[in-house]
Scaffold this active site. Structure first.
Site, PDB file in Angstrom:
ATOM      1  N   GLY A   1      63.144 -23.773  -8.727  1.00 28.20           N
ATOM      2  CA  GLY A   1      64.467 -23.422  -9.222  1.00 28.20           C
ATOM      3  C   GLY A   1      64.849 -24.367 -10.340  1.00 28.20           C
TER       4      GLY A   1
ATOM      5  N   CYS B   1      57.887 -27.122  -6.143  1.00 25.83           N
ATOM      6  CA  CYS B   1      58.726 -27.649  -7.218  1.00 25.83           C
ATOM      7  C   CYS B   1      60.122 -28.025  -6.691  1.00 25.83           C
ATOM      8  CB  CYS B   1      58.761 -26.643  -8.371  1.00 25.83           C
ATOM      9  SG  CYS B   1      59.358 -27.357  -9.888  1.00 25.83           S
ATOM     10  N   TYR B   2      61.148 -27.226  -6.956  1.00 25.48           N
ATOM     11  CA  TYR B   2      62.473 -27.581  -6.422  1.00 25.48           C
ATOM     12  C   TYR B   2      62.421 -27.696  -4.896  1.00 25.48           C
ATOM     13  CZ  TYR B   2      67.479 -27.427  -5.501  1.00 25.48           C
ATOM     14  OH  TYR B   2      68.743 -27.732  -5.065  1.00 25.48           O
TER      15      TYR B   2
ATOM     16  N   HIS C   1      53.087 -25.576  -9.632  1.00 26.52           N
ATOM     17  CA  HIS C   1      53.229 -24.168  -9.236  1.00 26.52           C
ATOM     18  C   HIS C   1      51.876 -23.553  -8.884  1.00 26.52           C
ATOM     19  CE1 HIS C   1      57.481 -23.548 -10.119  1.00 26.52           C
ATOM     20  NE2 HIS C   1      57.304 -24.455 -11.068  1.00 26.52           N
TER      21      HIS C   1
ATOM     22  N   GLU D   1      51.425 -20.714  -7.664  1.00 23.04           N
ATOM     23  CA  GLU D   1      51.489 -19.252  -7.764  1.00 23.04           C
ATOM     24  C   GLU D   1      51.172 -18.726  -9.161  1.00 23.04           C
ATOM     25  OE1 GLU D   1      53.926 -21.362  -7.500  1.00 23.04           O
ATOM     26  OE2 GLU D   1      55.799 -20.689  -8.396  1.00 23.04           O
TER      27      GLU D   1
ATOM     28  N   SER E   1      62.354  11.552 -12.295  1.00 22.76           N
ATOM     29  CA  SER E   1      62.386  11.322 -13.746  1.00 22.76           C
ATOM     30  C   SER E   1      61.005  11.482 -14.351  1.00 22.76           C
ATOM     31  CB  SER E   1      62.888   9.894 -14.015  1.00 22.76           C
ATOM     32  OG  SER E   1      61.889   8.967 -13.617  1.00 22.76           O
ATOM     33  N   GLY E   2      59.989  11.480 -13.496  1.00 26.24           N
ATOM     34  CA  GLY E   2      58.624  11.530 -14.032  1.00 26.24           C
ATOM     35  C   GLY E   2      58.041  10.140 -14.220  1.00 26.24           C
ATOM     36  N   GLY E   3      58.857   9.107 -13.999  1.00 28.99           N
ATOM     37  CA  GLY E   3      58.358   7.733 -14.044  1.00 28.99           C
ATOM     38  C   GLY E   3      57.558   7.429 -12.781  1.00 28.99           C
ATOM     39  N   VAL E   4      56.951   6.257 -12.756  1.00 31.90           N
ATOM     40  CA  VAL E   4      56.048   5.929 -11.649  1.00 31.90           C
ATOM     41  C   VAL E   4      56.778   5.959 -10.295  1.00 31.90           C
ATOM     42  CG1 VAL E   4      54.475   4.186 -10.720  1.00 31.90           C
ATOM     43  CG2 VAL E   4      54.754   4.402 -13.184  1.00 31.90           C
ATOM     44  N   ASP E   5      57.921   5.272 -10.211  1.00 30.05           N
ATOM     45  CA  ASP E   5      58.556   5.106  -8.905  1.00 30.05           C
ATOM     46  C   ASP E   5      59.033   6.439  -8.326  1.00 30.05           C
ATOM     47  OD1 ASP E   5      58.109   2.503  -9.533  1.00 30.05           O
ATOM     48  OD2 ASP E   5      60.181   2.043 -10.067  1.00 30.05           O
ATOM     49  N   SER E   6      59.711   7.240  -9.145  1.00 30.79           N
ATOM     50  CA  SER E   6      60.212   8.494  -8.577  1.00 30.79           C
ATOM     51  C   SER E   6      59.061   9.468  -8.326  1.00 30.79           C
ATOM     52  CB  SER E   6      61.304   9.117  -9.442  1.00 30.79           C
ATOM     53  OG  SER E   6      60.809   9.540 -10.678  1.00 30.79           O
ATOM     54  N   SER E   7      58.009   9.412  -9.130  1.00 30.66           N
ATOM     55  CA  SER E   7      56.877  10.319  -8.917  1.00 30.66           C
ATOM     56  C   SER E   7      56.154   9.981  -7.613  1.00 30.66           C
ATOM     57  CB  SER E   7      55.875  10.233 -10.069  1.00 30.66           C
ATOM     58  OG  SER E   7      56.488  10.660 -11.257  1.00 30.66           O
TER      59      SER E   7
ATOM     60  N   LYS F   1      55.623  -3.118  -7.843  1.00 27.99           N
ATOM     61  CA  LYS F   1      55.142  -2.062  -8.738  1.00 27.99           C
ATOM     62  C   LYS F   1      53.622  -1.838  -8.616  1.00 27.99           C
ATOM     63  CE  LYS F   1      56.813   0.342 -12.350  1.00 27.99           C
ATOM     64  NZ  LYS F   1      58.179   0.882 -12.348  1.00 27.99           N
TER      65      LYS F   1
END
Ligand code: XMP
Length: 519
Positions: free
Chosen positions: A53, A84-85, A171, A173, A226-232, A375
Site C-alpha cells: 500500500g 511491503c506495507y 513484491h 507477486e 453486449s457481445g463483449g467477453v463477460d456478457s457472452s 478476466k
C-alpha cells in the site's frame, strides 16, 4: 475448499497477489483491510496475506489492522504473510520499528538469504527481487528473525515461526521478482499447508448445477448481451444451464464497431442456436439524444439512461408474454465487484466509468455467475463452453462504445468514418499476428481539420489517432512500440481508404499519467 484471504491496504498489486495464488491452485479472495474479525472467521482462511500500500505505518491516517486479527491467527495457527506495507505493519504491531530511510530502494535489488527457512525453501542464496517502498524495518521485534537482507535494507524478509508471521519487503507477486512465484508457493503449500483444489475444469459443472438450483425448473432469466467477453460467457453458461429460458437482449446503440450488430446476432442466433435472442435497434434514439452533446460525462449519462430505458421497455414487452421472467443476469466479474466495494477505499480512484446500474425498482432478482472470476479465468471458461476465440480473446470495449472515441459531438457521419478506420487498424493488427499480445488497439476520431494533398487536390479533413496499449492489469498501460513499417501501412491505408481522414497520428502516452480512452 481451502481459501487464502488477501487484506487490501490499497496497493496497486493486490489483485495480482490473488491471481497468483489462484494460479497456484488455491482459491483466494480480497477483503478490505478494516474487515472485522467475524467476517474473517466466517471465511475460515488457511492463510492470510497483507497487501502492499502507498502509506507509511507510522502515519496517523495509515490503514490499520485490527489487533484481534493477529491474535486470532496466532491462536489458530493461521500463517500471515505481509508484503511491503503488510511487512511493515506486522513488525510495527509486534514491537519492531519502521522508519523512512534516506536511501530508498525502488526497482530491482539483490536479496541475500540469511538462513534456511520454509519461505525461501529450495531457492539459491541470492535472488533478484522487486522493491518499491521508501520505508524499512530498522528494529526487529521479539521472536522475529531476519530471513533476508539487501545492501541497504537489513530486514528485507522476516519470520516468526512461533506466531507464524512472515514478511517480505519486496513484491513476490510481480514478474520482476523472477522467483516470486516460488516464494508464494512455499507460503501457500509449505507454510499454509493448503490443498491444491482450485481448478476451472469442475467450475462449469458446479455452476450449471448451482444456476439450475437457483432458477428452478420454470423461471426465466433476462440478460443484457453486449457481445463483449463477460456478457457472452455469462450467456453461454446460462444457456447451458437453462437453455431457452434465457432471454438475451442485444441493444444496437449506434455506437458499435463496424458490422458488430450482425456478427453478434449471427454468433448467438445461428451458431449457438439461442432461440430467445432479442435484437433491438435503437440507433436513431441514441444518436438523436446525443446530438450536439460534447461533454464526455454527459455522453455517458445519456447513453446509460437511454440503455436502461430501452432495456426496460423490452423487458416489459417480454414479461407480457412470459410472466415467469424472474431473474436478471449480469456479466459482473471479480475485479468489477472488488473495485467498487470498500476494498478500494484506500487506493486512489482515477475515474468513474459510469457503467450501468439498473434501477432499484426493478423487481427481478440478480444473478451474477462470473462474480468470483478474473478476466483470464472468464476467457478460459468461455473457450470451454465453445465460444470462438475471436469473441473470447476480444479486446475490452467500453460500455459507451465509440462515443468516447470521438472527441466532441457525435453523429452518424463521424461514427461511420471511425468505424472504417478502426476496421483497417484491427485487420492489420490481426494480420501482423500481434492482436492477442495487445491489451487494446483502436482508432480515435479527432475533429481537428488540417491540410493535406490527395493527388492534385488539397484536402482539409479530420485527424485519426491510433491508440495501441500493452497492459496486464489495466491500472497501468504502456503504448505499444510497434514496428514503423506496420504503422506506416496502417496510416496510409486509413488515409487512402477512409474518406474524411487525411492525417493519422500515433499516441505515445503511457498510463499513468494518461488514460487508455480519450474521454
Ligand atoms: P481508462 O480510459 O480509464 O480505461 O484508462 C481503462 C479501461 O476501461 C475501459 N473504459 C470503459 N469501460 N465504460 C466501460 O465499460 C466506460 O465508460 C469506460 N471508459 C474506459 C477502457 O476501454 C479500458 O479498458
Amino acid at each position: 475448499m481451502d481459501i487464502i484471504i488477501v487484506l487490501d491496504f490499497g496497493g496497486q498489486y493486490t489483485h495480482l497477489i490473488t491471481r497468483r495464488i489462484r494460479d497456484l491452485g488455491v482459491y483466494s479472495e480480497i477483503l478490505p483491510h478494516d474487515v472485522n474479525l467475524d467476517e474473517i472467521k466466517k471465511k475460515k482462511p488457511k492463510a492470510i496475506i497483507l497487501s502492499g500500500g502507498p502509506s507509511s505505518v507510522y502515519e496517523q491516517k495509515a490503514p490499520k489492522l485490527n489487533n484481534q486479527i493477529l491474535q486470532f491467527t496466532t491462536e489458530n495457527k493461521i500463517p500471515v504473510l505481509g508484503i511491503c506495507y503488510g511487512h511493515h505493519l506486522i513488525m510495527h504491531m509486534s514491537g519492531g520499528k519502521v522508519e523512512s530511510k534516506e536511501k530508498k530502494e525502488y526497482g530491482k535489488a539483490n536479496l541475500i538469504i540469511l538462513e534456511e527457512n520454509l519461505l525461501f525453501d529450495s531457492l539459491e542464496k541470492e535472488q533478484i527481487v522487486w522493491m518499491s517502498h521508501g520505508d524499512q524495518i530498522t528494529e526487529i521485534g521479539p521472536g522475529f528473525k531476519a530471513y533476508a537482507k539487501t545492501e541497504t535494507c537489513p530486514v528485507a524478509a522476516f519470520g516468526n515461526q512461533q506466531k507464524l508471521l512472515f514478511g517480505v519487503q519486496f513484491h513476490p507477486e510481480v514478474v520482476n521478482t523472477p522467483n516470486g512465484n516460488k516464494i508464494l508457493e512455499n507460503f501457500v503449500y509449505k507454510i499454509g499447508k493448503c490443498k491444491k483444489e482450485w481448478k476451472l475444469e469442475g467450475w462449469i459443472d458446479d455452476q450449471v448445477k448451482e444456476i439450475r438450483r437457483k432458477i428452478g425448473t420454470d423461471n426465466r432469466v433476462i440478460l443484457g448481451l453486449s457481445g463483449g467477453v463477460d456478457s457472452s460467457v455469462t450467456a453461454a453458461l446460462l444457456h447451458k444451464a437453462i437453455g431457452d429460458r434465457l432471454h438475451c437482449i442485444f441493444v444496437n446503440n449506434g455506437l458499435l464497431r463496424k458490422n458488430e450488430e450482425n456478427e453478434v446476432q449471427e454468433m448467438f442466433k445461428e451458431n449457438l442456436k439461442f432461440s430467445n435472442f432479442h435484437y433491438v435497434n435503437a440507433e436513431d434514439l441514441f444518436l438523436n439524444k446525443l446530438l450536439n452533446v460534447k461533454d464526455p460525462e454527459e455522453k455517458r449519462r445519456i447513453i446509460g439512461h437511454t440503455f436502461i430505458e430501452v432495456f426496460e421497455n423490452k423487458t416489459i414487452e417480454l414479461e407480457k408474454v412470459h410472466s415467469d421472467i424472474k431473474y436478471l443476469a449480469q456479466g459482473t466479474i471479480y475485479p468489477d465487484r472488488v473495485e467498487t466495494s470498500a476494498t478500494s477505499k484506500v487506493s486512489a480512484k482515477i475515474k468513474s466509468h459510469h457503467n450501468l446500474t439498473l434501477p432499484d425498482d426493478m423487481t427481478l432478482k440478480i444473478i451474477e455467475p462470473l462474480k468470483d472470476l478474473y478476466k483470464d479465468e472468464v476467457r478460459k471458461i468461455g473457450l470451454e463452453l465453445g465460444l470462438p476465440e475471436h469473441i473470447v480473446k476480444r479486446h475490452p470495449f467500453p460500455g459507451p462504445g465509440l462515443a468516447v472515441r470521438i472527441v466532441g459531438s457525435i453523429d452518424k457521419h463521424r461514427l461511420d468514418i471511425l468505424r472504417e478506420a478502426d476496421e483497417i487498424l484491427i485487420n492489420e493488427i490481426k494480420n501482423a499476428g500481434i492482436y492477442e499480445s495487445l491489451w487494446q488497439a483502436f482508432c480515435v476520431f479527432l475533429p481537428l481539420k488540417t491540410v493535406g494533398i490527395m493527388g492534385d487536390f488539397r484536402t482539409y479533413e479530420n485527424m485519426c489517432s491510433i491508440r495501441i496499449v500493452e497492459s496486464t492489469d489495466v491500472m497501468t498501460a504502456n503504448f505499444a512500440k510497434l514496428d514503423w513499417d506496420l504503422l506506416e501501412k496502417i496510416a496510409s491505408r486509413i488515409i487512402n481508404e477512409v474518406q474524411g481522414i487525411n492525417r493519422v497520428v500515433y499516441d505515445i502516452t503511457n498510463k499513468p499519467p494518461g488514460t487508455i480512452e480519450y474521454e
